[in-house]
Scaffold this motif. Structure first.
Motif, PDB file in Angstrom:
ATOM      1  N   MET A 145      21.927 -79.431 -18.133  1.00  0.00           N
ATOM      2  CA  MET A 145      21.493 -80.012 -16.787  1.00  0.00           C
ATOM      3  C   MET A 145      22.651 -80.619 -16.140  1.00  0.00           C
ATOM      4  SD  MET A 145      18.255 -79.369 -15.613  1.00  0.00           S
ATOM      5  CE  MET A 145      17.697 -81.058 -14.970  1.00  0.00           C
ATOM      6  N   ALA A 146      23.236 -81.550 -17.227  1.00  0.00           N
ATOM      7  CA  ALA A 146      24.435 -82.531 -16.794  1.00  0.00           C
ATOM      8  C   ALA A 146      25.516 -81.600 -16.337  1.00  0.00           C
ATOM      9  CB  ALA A 146      24.618 -83.325 -18.066  1.00  0.00           C
ATOM     10  N   ARG A 147      25.759 -80.533 -17.058  1.00  0.00           N
ATOM     11  CA  ARG A 147      26.820 -79.737 -16.771  1.00  0.00           C
ATOM     12  C   ARG A 147      26.782 -79.028 -15.388  1.00  0.00           C
ATOM     13  NH1 ARG A 147      28.244 -74.803 -20.770  1.00  0.00           N
ATOM     14  NH2 ARG A 147      28.151 -76.581 -22.271  1.00  0.00           N
ATOM     15  N   ALA A 148      25.538 -78.914 -15.007  1.00  0.00           N
ATOM     16  CA  ALA A 148      25.191 -78.280 -13.684  1.00  0.00           C
ATOM     17  C   ALA A 148      25.310 -79.084 -12.658  1.00  0.00           C
ATOM     18  CB  ALA A 148      23.861 -77.582 -13.640  1.00  0.00           C
ATOM     19  N   VAL A 149      24.869 -80.601 -12.989  1.00  0.00           N
ATOM     20  CA  VAL A 149      25.085 -81.555 -12.027  1.00  0.00           C
ATOM     21  C   VAL A 149      26.642 -81.651 -11.817  1.00  0.00           C
ATOM     22  CG1 VAL A 149      24.718 -83.967 -11.528  1.00  0.00           C
ATOM     23  CG2 VAL A 149      22.819 -82.424 -12.698  1.00  0.00           C
ATOM     24  N   GLN A 150      27.493 -81.883 -12.731  1.00  0.00           N
ATOM     25  CA  GLN A 150      28.682 -81.980 -12.457  1.00  0.00           C
ATOM     26  C   GLN A 150      29.393 -80.829 -11.350  1.00  0.00           C
ATOM     27  OE1 GLN A 150      31.471 -82.208 -15.613  1.00  0.00           O
ATOM     28  NE2 GLN A 150      32.805 -83.993 -14.484  1.00  0.00           N
ATOM     29  N   ALA A 151      28.934 -79.696 -11.948  1.00  0.00           N
ATOM     30  CA  ALA A 151      29.640 -78.450 -11.085  1.00  0.00           C
ATOM     31  C   ALA A 151      29.075 -78.446  -9.730  1.00  0.00           C
ATOM     32  CB  ALA A 151      29.016 -77.380 -11.801  1.00  0.00           C
ATOM     33  N   VAL A 152      28.155 -79.042  -9.324  1.00  0.00           N
ATOM     34  CA  VAL A 152      27.551 -78.872  -7.907  1.00  0.00           C
ATOM     35  C   VAL A 152      27.873 -80.330  -7.168  1.00  0.00           C
ATOM     36  CG1 VAL A 152      25.424 -78.815  -6.503  1.00  0.00           C
ATOM     37  CG2 VAL A 152      25.799 -77.098  -8.528  1.00  0.00           C
ATOM     38  N   HIS A 153      27.786 -81.302  -7.900  1.00  0.00           N
ATOM     39  CA  HIS A 153      27.818 -82.865  -7.203  1.00  0.00           C
ATOM     40  C   HIS A 153      29.042 -83.611  -7.550  1.00  0.00           C
ATOM     41  CE1 HIS A 153      23.943 -82.406  -5.275  1.00  0.00           C
ATOM     42  NE2 HIS A 153      23.255 -81.973  -6.420  1.00  0.00           N
ATOM     43  N   GLY A 154      29.996 -83.296  -8.637  1.00  0.00           N
ATOM     44  CA  GLY A 154      30.894 -83.931  -9.126  1.00  0.00           C
ATOM     45  C   GLY A 154      30.604 -84.962  -9.963  1.00  0.00           C
ATOM     46  N   PHE A 189      28.901 -88.325 -11.603  1.00  0.00           N
ATOM     47  CA  PHE A 189      27.647 -88.968 -11.492  1.00  0.00           C
ATOM     48  C   PHE A 189      27.474 -89.900 -12.619  1.00  0.00           C
ATOM     49  CE2 PHE A 189      27.204 -85.187 -14.527  1.00  0.00           C
ATOM     50  CZ  PHE A 189      26.462 -85.632 -15.500  1.00  0.00           C
ATOM     51  N   VAL A 190      26.320 -90.640 -12.585  1.00  0.00           N
ATOM     52  CA  VAL A 190      26.114 -91.709 -13.730  1.00  0.00           C
ATOM     53  C   VAL A 190      24.696 -91.188 -14.242  1.00  0.00           C
ATOM     54  CG1 VAL A 190      25.211 -93.973 -14.158  1.00  0.00           C
ATOM     55  CG2 VAL A 190      26.874 -93.562 -12.132  1.00  0.00           C
ATOM     56  N   LEU A 191      24.777 -91.033 -15.677  1.00  0.00           N
ATOM     57  CA  LEU A 191      23.655 -90.574 -16.341  1.00  0.00           C
ATOM     58  C   LEU A 191      22.674 -91.985 -16.659  1.00  0.00           C
ATOM     59  CD1 LEU A 191      22.234 -88.373 -18.203  1.00  0.00           C
ATOM     60  CD2 LEU A 191      23.298 -89.386 -20.156  1.00  0.00           C
ATOM     61  N   VAL A 192      21.530 -92.084 -16.102  1.00  0.00           N
ATOM     62  CA  VAL A 192      20.716 -93.041 -16.432  1.00  0.00           C
ATOM     63  C   VAL A 192      19.741 -92.540 -17.425  1.00  0.00           C
ATOM     64  CG1 VAL A 192      18.872 -94.878 -15.731  1.00  0.00           C
ATOM     65  CG2 VAL A 192      21.063 -94.333 -14.286  1.00  0.00           C
ATOM     66  N   LYS A 235      25.742 -90.838  -7.275  1.00  0.00           N
ATOM     67  CA  LYS A 235      24.651 -89.828  -7.581  1.00  0.00           C
ATOM     68  C   LYS A 235      24.539 -89.929  -9.036  1.00  0.00           C
ATOM     69  CE  LYS A 235      26.653 -86.771  -4.181  1.00  0.00           C
ATOM     70  NZ  LYS A 235      27.448 -85.400  -3.998  1.00  0.00           N
ATOM     71  N   VAL A 236      23.278 -90.037  -9.357  1.00  0.00           N
ATOM     72  CA  VAL A 236      22.495 -90.144 -10.820  1.00  0.00           C
ATOM     73  C   VAL A 236      21.654 -88.883 -11.197  1.00  0.00           C
ATOM     74  CG1 VAL A 236      20.772 -91.332 -11.788  1.00  0.00           C
ATOM     75  CG2 VAL A 236      22.435 -92.729 -10.477  1.00  0.00           C
ATOM     76  N   PHE A 237      22.066 -88.706 -12.531  1.00  0.00           N
ATOM     77  CA  PHE A 237      21.100 -87.793 -13.116  1.00  0.00           C
ATOM     78  C   PHE A 237      20.284 -88.689 -13.940  1.00  0.00           C
ATOM     79  CE2 PHE A 237      21.105 -84.672 -17.210  1.00  0.00           C
ATOM     80  CZ  PHE A 237      19.737 -84.202 -16.991  1.00  0.00           C
ATOM     81  N   ALA A 243      20.315 -95.661  -5.639  1.00  0.00           N
ATOM     82  CA  ALA A 243      21.192 -94.353  -6.099  1.00  0.00           C
ATOM     83  C   ALA A 243      20.554 -93.071  -5.142  1.00  0.00           C
ATOM     84  CB  ALA A 243      21.523 -94.271  -7.485  1.00  0.00           C
ATOM     85  N   GLN A 244      21.690 -92.178  -5.291  1.00  0.00           N
ATOM     86  CA  GLN A 244      21.100 -90.702  -5.100  1.00  0.00           C
ATOM     87  C   GLN A 244      20.773 -90.170  -6.199  1.00  0.00           C
ATOM     88  OE1 GLN A 244      23.820 -88.466  -2.872  1.00  0.00           O
ATOM     89  NE2 GLN A 244      22.303 -86.527  -2.772  1.00  0.00           N
ATOM     90  N   VAL A 245      19.478 -89.674  -6.489  1.00  0.00           N
ATOM     91  CA  VAL A 245      18.984 -89.006  -7.773  1.00  0.00           C
ATOM     92  C   VAL A 245      19.247 -87.796  -7.324  1.00  0.00           C
ATOM     93  CG1 VAL A 245      17.227 -88.655  -9.377  1.00  0.00           C
ATOM     94  CG2 VAL A 245      17.922 -90.931  -8.627  1.00  0.00           C
ATOM     95  N   VAL A 246      20.012 -87.021  -8.003  1.00  0.00           N
ATOM     96  CA  VAL A 246      20.279 -85.387  -7.610  1.00  0.00           C
ATOM     97  C   VAL A 246      19.319 -84.658  -8.738  1.00  0.00           C
ATOM     98  CG1 VAL A 246      22.037 -85.569  -6.339  1.00  0.00           C
ATOM     99  CG2 VAL A 246      22.431 -85.154  -8.859  1.00  0.00           C
ATOM    100  N   ALA A 247      19.051 -85.250  -9.952  1.00  0.00           N
ATOM    101  CA  ALA A 247      18.391 -84.348 -10.855  1.00  0.00           C
ATOM    102  C   ALA A 247      17.518 -85.346 -11.741  1.00  0.00           C
ATOM    103  CB  ALA A 247      19.506 -83.340 -11.706  1.00  0.00           C
ATOM    104  N   ILE A 248      16.579 -84.785 -12.305  1.00  0.00           N
ATOM    105  CA  ILE A 248      15.928 -85.409 -13.192  1.00  0.00           C
ATOM    106  C   ILE A 248      15.358 -84.629 -14.279  1.00  0.00           C
ATOM    107  CG2 ILE A 248      13.539 -86.811 -13.786  1.00  0.00           C
ATOM    108  CD1 ILE A 248      13.560 -87.366 -10.626  1.00  0.00           C
ATOM    109  N   ASP A 249      15.203 -84.987 -15.766  1.00  0.00           N
ATOM    110  CA  ASP A 249      14.584 -84.206 -16.632  1.00  0.00           C
ATOM    111  C   ASP A 249      13.630 -85.308 -17.564  1.00  0.00           C
ATOM    112  OD1 ASP A 249      16.322 -85.098 -18.713  1.00  0.00           O
ATOM    113  OD2 ASP A 249      17.182 -83.383 -18.903  1.00  0.00           O
ATOM    114  N   CYS A 250      12.507 -84.603 -18.164  1.00  0.00           N
ATOM    115  CA  CYS A 250      11.647 -85.335 -18.943  1.00  0.00           C
ATOM    116  C   CYS A 250      11.654 -84.487 -20.127  1.00  0.00           C
ATOM    117  CB  CYS A 250      10.172 -85.528 -18.138  1.00  0.00           C
ATOM    118  SG  CYS A 250       9.015 -86.364 -19.137  1.00  0.00           S
ATOM    119  N   VAL A 251      11.952 -85.110 -21.241  1.00  0.00           N
ATOM    120  CA  VAL A 251      12.017 -84.121 -22.564  1.00  0.00           C
ATOM    121  C   VAL A 251      11.322 -84.889 -23.757  1.00  0.00           C
ATOM    122  CG1 VAL A 251      14.332 -83.356 -21.803  1.00  0.00           C
ATOM    123  CG2 VAL A 251      14.091 -85.529 -23.103  1.00  0.00           C
ATOM    124  N   GLU A 252      11.178 -84.096 -24.789  1.00  0.00           N
ATOM    125  CA  GLU A 252      10.817 -84.660 -26.201  1.00  0.00           C
ATOM    126  C   GLU A 252       9.251 -84.791 -26.036  1.00  0.00           C
ATOM    127  OE1 GLU A 252      12.341 -84.366 -28.877  1.00  0.00           O
ATOM    128  OE2 GLU A 252      14.482 -84.174 -28.185  1.00  0.00           O
TER     129      GLU A 252
END
Length: 297
Positions: free
Chosen positions: A121-130, A132-135, A216-218, A258-267
């Protein structure tokens, strides 16, 4: 004779009108991957459990005085098939799929699966949005360079984001190794950690707001960031975790500033007959989506 049908197998059980791809502002991507877990098993069943539990979540949100799912639309994509070659191949597949969906301009929400999915997900966020901050809400820093021989272990996902050159902001950490502590201390400008006791003490939200404001935030939510009394169905539960309200305040702050551009929920590793964890995950995902889209205007 009249009859009824069950709700569709999508997030919140939304009907076609409010879950069509074209008209939905948010996309749900189930990623039932489990390849590097090191303790409890079962995260491959997490996405299914979240989707099933979400059908019991009320659409009305008192805080927003709205039914955000009906206002914005949420589409559930087909689940991403596991890649059997190993975690590196799986991360490549996730990145390719996530990048394709992010280019639509919609909010992308991944449902894990183990935390390794966030590397893709993070790799894709950078490819599209440049940049970002991972929260990250998590019990673990996940900053090891590798774990059990794999640089794409669930214990290394934040390290891979760090290697991308991104800033990382973590909350709820309470299990950590020497390697991770050394990296945190060596990189105070790029890695900001509030351990669980720091969150319990308060005062972290203004600093969080300053760190993410206008960026921008993931947002990645590892459910073991919450206390096991709330989420017991996870592979590596740790005592003294975050409360529901503490988690929500972090999400509220990020989505407001911030501008949240992606979210995930895991584990999530669902346990038979114990649905509280599944329901919390489903409600949390809906809340994160709702706050993100409401703050987008």
């Amino acid at each position: 004779m009249s009859y009824e049908t069950l709700p569709p197998q999508n997030f919140l059980g939304l009907d076609d009108e409010h879950s069509a791809y074209e008209s939905s502002a948010a996309l749900i991507l189930p990623i039932p991957y489990e390849g590097t877990v090191s303790y409890g098993q079962g995260t491959r069943e997490g996405p299914r459990a979240i989707l099933e539990a979400s059908r019991q979540v009320e659409l009305y949100d008192r805080e927003l005085d709205d039914e955000p799912a009906l206002t914005y639309g949420i589409h559930t994509l087909p689940a991403l098939a596991p890649v059997v070659s190993g975690p590196a191949g799986m991360v490549d597949a996730i990145a390719a799929c996530a990048e394709e969906q992010l280019r639509s301009g919609k909010l992308l929400v991944g449902l894990g699966g183990e935390h390794t999915v966030s590397a893709g997900m993070a790799r894709a966020v950078q490819a599209v949005h440049g940049d970002f901050v991972l929260v990250q809400i998590d019990a673990h820093s996940d900053l090891r360079d590798e774990y059990e021989g794999s640089p794409y272990s669930h214990a290394s996902v934040a390290r891979r984001v760090f290697d991308q050159g991104m800033a990382i902001v973590q909350f709820g950490i309470r299990s950590i190794c020497r390697e991770e502590i050394d990296l945190i201390r060596a990189e105070p400008e790029r890695i900001h950690v509030w351990f669980a006791e720091d969150v319990h003490a308060g005062g972290h939200l203004p600093q969080l707001a300053e760190l993410v404001r206008g960026k921008k935030v993931f947002l990645t939510i590892d459910l073991d960031g919450f206390d096991p009394s709330l989420v017991g169905a996870t592979g590596t539960p740790e005592p003294n975790g975050l409360s529901w309200n503490q988690g929500l305040e972090i999400i509220r702050t990020v989505t407001r500033e911030a501008q949240v551009v992606a979210i995930d929920c895991v584990e999530l590793a669902p346990l038979p007959g114990q649905h509280a964890s599944d329901f919390l995950a489903a409600k949390l995902v809906y809340k994160a989506i709702s706050l993100t889209l409401a703050n987008r205007g």
